[in-house]
Each structure stands twice: as C-alpha cells, then as structure tokens.
Motif scaffolding. Structure first.
Motif, PDB file in Angstrom:
ATOM      1  N   ASN A   1       9.862   3.452   2.059  1.00  0.00           N
ATOM      2  CA  ASN A   1       9.786   3.725   0.659  1.00  0.00           C
ATOM      3  C   ASN A   1      10.101   2.859  -0.003  1.00  0.00           C
ATOM      4  O   ASN A   1      11.573   3.188  -0.319  1.00  0.00           O
ATOM      5  N   GLY A   2       9.756   2.033  -0.633  1.00  0.00           N
ATOM      6  CA  GLY A   2      10.678   1.044  -1.660  1.00  0.00           C
ATOM      7  C   GLY A   2      10.596   0.103  -2.733  1.00  0.00           C
ATOM      8  O   GLY A   2      10.891  -0.382  -3.455  1.00  0.00           O
ATOM      9  N   GLY A   3       9.182   0.022  -3.117  1.00  0.00           N
ATOM     10  CA  GLY A   3       8.263   0.351  -3.834  1.00  0.00           C
ATOM     11  C   GLY A   3       7.874  -0.533  -4.325  1.00  0.00           C
ATOM     12  O   GLY A   3       7.883  -1.670  -3.056  1.00  0.00           O
ATOM     13  N   VAL A   4       6.701  -1.160  -4.988  1.00  0.00           N
ATOM     14  CA  VAL A   4       5.601  -2.336  -4.972  1.00  0.00           C
ATOM     15  C   VAL A   4       6.235  -3.353  -4.302  1.00  0.00           C
ATOM     16  O   VAL A   4       5.893  -4.688  -3.598  1.00  0.00           O
TER      17      VAL A   4
ATOM     18  N   ALA B   1       0.501  -0.904  -0.039  1.00  0.00           N
ATOM     19  CA  ALA B   1       0.325  -0.208  -0.041  1.00  0.00           C
ATOM     20  C   ALA B   1       0.864   1.286  -0.361  1.00  0.00           C
ATOM     21  O   ALA B   1       2.009   1.050   1.123  1.00  0.00           O
ATOM     22  N   TYR B   2       0.417   2.342  -1.160  1.00  0.00           N
ATOM     23  CA  TYR B   2       1.582   3.202  -1.422  1.00  0.00           C
ATOM     24  C   TYR B   2       0.489   4.678  -1.411  1.00  0.00           C
ATOM     25  O   TYR B   2      -0.452   4.648  -2.740  1.00  0.00           O
TER      26      TYR B   2
ATOM     27  N   ALA C   1       6.475  -4.579 -14.685  1.00  0.00           N
ATOM     28  CA  ALA C   1       7.365  -5.964 -15.264  1.00  0.00           C
ATOM     29  C   ALA C   1       7.560  -6.706 -13.815  1.00  0.00           C
ATOM     30  O   ALA C   1       7.911  -8.182 -14.271  1.00  0.00           O
ATOM     31  N   GLU C   2       7.747  -6.172 -13.223  1.00  0.00           N
ATOM     32  CA  GLU C   2       7.928  -7.087 -11.411  1.00  0.00           C
ATOM     33  C   GLU C   2       6.652  -8.121 -11.534  1.00  0.00           C
ATOM     34  O   GLU C   2       7.500  -9.581 -10.979  1.00  0.00           O
ATOM     35  N   ASP C   3       5.733  -8.460 -11.462  1.00  0.00           N
ATOM     36  CA  ASP C   3       4.525  -9.545 -12.103  1.00  0.00           C
ATOM     37  C   ASP C   3       5.310 -10.389 -12.557  1.00  0.00           C
ATOM     38  O   ASP C   3       5.229 -11.546 -12.284  1.00  0.00           O
TER      39      ASP C   3
ATOM     40  N   ASP D   1       2.272  -1.130   4.357  1.00  0.00           N
ATOM     41  CA  ASP D   1       2.439   0.350   4.068  1.00  0.00           C
ATOM     42  C   ASP D   1       3.654   0.923   3.916  1.00  0.00           C
ATOM     43  O   ASP D   1       4.451   1.001   4.470  1.00  0.00           O
ATOM     44  N   ASP D   2       4.430   1.448   2.532  1.00  0.00           N
ATOM     45  CA  ASP D   2       5.604   1.632   1.790  1.00  0.00           C
ATOM     46  C   ASP D   2       5.657   2.975   2.191  1.00  0.00           C
ATOM     47  O   ASP D   2       5.873   3.741   0.989  1.00  0.00           O
TER      48      ASP D   2
END
Length: 323
Positions: free
Chosen positions: A67-70, A11-12, A188-190, A39-40
């Motif tokens: 914060n570091g990304g999804v 969540a961000y 495209a991390e998924d 919580d990012d």
C-alpha cells in the motif's frame, strides 16, 4: 494493426465496485488494449475479484504492491505500461463502450498528445447517456492555451473536459516520460499531474462526449473531510511543485498565473481565524514569496505586511472596481 492502449486502474479495498469497472472496459468497441489492475495492498477481496476476471480475459493483468496510495499505484502502472497510449480509470468508476475508440480517433486525427472528454457523476452503475441531439464539439488547444484555462476563474460544469482530472483522458506515452504523480499529495494529485503533463504536450484535443462516469460513493477519498493542516500542506505542495516545474520548462507566463493563484490561496489562510499561528506564519511567508515574483509594487507588499486582512479587503475592492 491498431495502436495498443494501456489502461491503468488503481484499486484499494473496492471489492464491491471493481467488477463494474472491469466489465465496462471489456465491452469497449476498441479492442487492442491491455488493462493493468494495480492492487495497492488491499485488505479485502479486491485482488481475488480482479484475478478471477483476468482469468477470463488475457488482456487484463493483476499487479500487486504494498500500500502506497493512488499516486504510487498509478506510477507503478505507468512503469509497466506497454501501450503507445495510456488512460487512467479509477476502480470504482466506469466508462462508455466507445470511450477508448473515440479518444483514440481524435488524438490521432488531430495529431495531439492528449485527448480529453467530458464526465458525469452518477450514483448507479446502469446509467446510459442519451445520444446527443447534435454532434459533440471537438476543439484543440496548444499547451499555453490549455494551461491558461486552469487559472481563468471561469465557472465550469463539474466533470467537464477541461477539469484537471487525470481520468477522462488518453495520453501519448511520450508525455509521460518525465511526469509522475506526486506521492506527497493525498488530495489534488490529479491537478498537479494534469498541469505538468499538459506542460509536456504540444497539443490537447477536447471532445464534448460524456464518456466517463464517476461513481459517487461515501467513503471515497474525494468525499472525506480534510483538516486545516492537511489542506494547507496540499495547497503549499501543489503550488510550489508547479512553480518549480513551469519555470524549469520556461513557461514563465503560466508560472505567473500559478503565482497569482497561489497568492489568493495563501492569503485565505492568513486571515482564517480557525488556522493556528504556525500555519498563518508559513502562509504569510509563502504569500510574500509568490507575490514578490509577480509585482513591481512594493507598496502592496508593505500593506500586506502591515495587515493581511486589510490587504485582502483592498484586493477585493480593486476586483470589484474593475468589474
């Protein structure tokens, strides 16, 4: 007692959306779950909305990090998961009330490592999928069959169960032991994660139920424009990471499919007049590297070196002749 399922929500800055997601999970017919809301480093009231919800249901937990990304947020969730199974849900999406029950049912019934369902893109939070006129299909595939689908070039419906999305699925925690989301990728991390986690599995089960709802909102990462430089970095990282992983796992046939797809992508950069010289030169080298892995025809390599544009036309002509 039923198996514990861990649901991980990155969540961000989604204070206006996260509550719909949390409510859809709380309403699940499958009751034995924990929800890790990561919580990012939000700069709005996302964390406070989650905290209030957690106070009303002890199954929900708020985890906070810089914060570091999804990808970083999802990895943090995996590291803290206690369940036998894990599911990923984006904080601005929601799920059908039987999502966990249905996926848990088929993953255990078929002795699979991953269970996947269909999804649907929506623009409201009150969508109700009508009951199907006939029972949705359930099919199983081994890892080679499941991975091959990602490279077969067959057009498929958006949000289908064989799309390379980390969501719309339930994973045995065992297949996550050696896999994490790439923190290098912002897009495209998924896809990268899904290919590798399938490579860790023995069996994947798919059902035709539409149970995951993607809320299509402006400003989300997947709807934001991307520069040529970032697109090239994404493609390069995606294919080189998968190549190394498949070869390490001894999946040489899948590595060959990945190499062929890599060639198609890198050649498009070589002949793209909007790409600068540096990108074209690196794309040229990467194409040659991947092409050398899958061909016994050095004359094709010579043609490519002579002119990537001529080679692209040559390949297009061959494909047309085959069809």
């Amino acid at each position: 007692m039923s198996d514990l399922i861990t649901v991980i929500i990155p969540a961000y800055n989604i204070e206006n959306y996260i509550l719909f997601c949390l409510r859809s999970i709380a309403a699940q017919t499958y009751k034995n779950f924990e929800v890790l809301c990561v919580d990012d480093g939000s700069t709005d009231n996302t964390a406070e909305v989650i905290r209030k919800f957690c106070n009303s249901d002890e199954r929900f937990k708020l985890l906070q990090k810089k914060n570091g990304g999804v990808s970083s947020a999802r990895n943090f969730g995996i590291d803290n998961a206690k369940g036998k199974y894990v599911s990923f849900i984006d904080g601005d999406d929601y799920i059908a009330e039987n999502f966990l029950e249905r996926l848990h049912s088929i993953i255990t019934e078929h002795g699979a490592d991953i269970a996947r369902c269909n999804g649907l893109g929506v623009r409201t939070y009150d969508h109700k999928e009508p009951a199907p006129s006939k029972p949705p299909y359930v099919i199983t595939r081994n890892k080679t069959e499941a991975l091959s689908i990602y490279y077969d070039l067959v057009p498929r419906e958006r949000y289908s169960d064989d799309e390379a999305s980390a969501c719309m699925a339930l994973y045995s925690v065992d297949v996550l032991k050696n896999v994490r989301f790439s923190t290098l990728l912002k897009r495209a991390e998924d896809e990268c994660f899904t290919h590798m986690v399938v490579a860790e599995s023995d069996k994947v089960v798919y059902c035709g139920d539409k149970m995951y709802f993607y809320y299509r909102r402006e400003g989300s990462a997947c709807h934001s424009p991307i520069s040529k430089e970032n697109l090239f970095f994404t493609i390069k990282t995606l294919y080189t990471t998968r190549d190394d992983y498949f070869i390490e796992k001894g999946l040489y046939d899948i590595a060959a499919l990945n190499a062929r797809a890599a060639c198609d992508n890198f050649i498009s950069f070589c002949i793209d007049n909007q790409c600068d010289k540096t990108i074209k030169e690196e794309a040229f080298d990467l194409f040659y590297k991947f092409y050398s892995k899958q061909t016994a025809h050095p004359r094709h390599q010579k043609l490519f070196k002579f002119s990537p544009t001529v080679y692209a036309l040559y390949v297009k002509m061959l494909k047309q002749l085959k069809h």
